[in-house]
Design a protein around this motif. Structure first.
Motif, mmCIF file in Angstrom:
data_model
loop_
_atom_site.group_PDB
_atom_site.id
_atom_site.type_symbol
_atom_site.label_atom_id
_atom_site.label_comp_id
_atom_site.label_asym_id
_atom_site.label_seq_id
_atom_site.Cartn_x
_atom_site.Cartn_y
_atom_site.Cartn_z
ATOM 1 N N ARG A 36 39.440 49.103 41.606
ATOM 2 C CA ARG A 36 39.289 48.363 42.862
ATOM 3 C C ARG A 36 37.867 47.841 43.021
ATOM 4 O O ARG A 36 37.646 46.680 43.379
ATOM 5 N N MET A 95 37.227 44.934 40.675
ATOM 6 C CA MET A 95 37.914 43.728 41.131
ATOM 7 C C MET A 95 37.173 43.104 42.313
ATOM 8 O O MET A 95 37.052 41.884 42.399
ATOM 9 N N GLU A 96 36.668 43.937 43.217
ATOM 10 C CA GLU A 96 35.925 43.422 44.373
ATOM 11 C C GLU A 96 34.639 42.736 43.943
ATOM 12 O O GLU A 96 34.254 41.711 44.501
ATOM 13 N N LEU A 103 38.903 38.475 38.955
ATOM 14 C CA LEU A 103 39.811 38.653 37.822
ATOM 15 C C LEU A 103 39.084 38.794 36.489
ATOM 16 O O LEU A 103 39.668 39.270 35.524
ATOM 17 N N ALA A 125 37.048 40.936 35.897
ATOM 18 C CA ALA A 125 36.888 42.383 35.715
ATOM 19 C C ALA A 125 37.900 42.919 34.703
ATOM 20 O O ALA A 125 37.601 43.868 33.966
ATOM 21 N N ILE A 126 39.074 42.318 34.645
ATOM 22 C CA ILE A 126 40.097 42.756 33.683
ATOM 23 C C ILE A 126 39.591 42.551 32.262
ATOM 24 O O ILE A 126 39.689 43.439 31.418
ATOM 25 N N MET A 173 44.025 47.396 37.144
ATOM 26 C CA MET A 173 43.629 46.100 37.697
ATOM 27 C C MET A 173 44.745 45.073 37.540
ATOM 28 O O MET A 173 44.962 44.248 38.435
ATOM 29 N N ARG A 205 46.487 42.937 40.545
ATOM 30 C CA ARG A 205 46.550 41.475 40.500
ATOM 31 C C ARG A 205 47.935 40.977 40.889
ATOM 32 O O ARG A 205 48.071 39.932 41.505
#
Length: 61
Positions: free
Chosen positions: A12, A15-16, A20, A22-23, A52, A56
């Motif tokens: 989380r 991602m914040e 995307l 971050a994936i 993640m 999504r």
């Protein structure tokens, strides 16, 4: 080994901060760990990556 709660917290937060991308970052981290022979840490990064992807949601067409 990280708990399920820790995995989802990290997912989380990434991602914040990174959206995307971050994936992809989690996947790169996993590959880096695998290349160093650190399979346990790589497995954790793969778990973060999967978390993640679930956050999504499904792909839209």
């Amino acid at each position: 080994m990280m708990s399920e709660m820790q995995i989802h917290t990290i997912a989380r937060q990434m991602m914040e901060q990174h959206g995307l991308t971050a994936i992809a970052q989690a996947a790169r981290n996993a590959q880096a760990c695998e290349s160093k022979g650190n399979t346990e840490e790589a497995k954790e990064w793969r778990h973060v990556e999967d978390a993640m992807k679930m956050m999504r949601g499904p792909h839209q067409s």
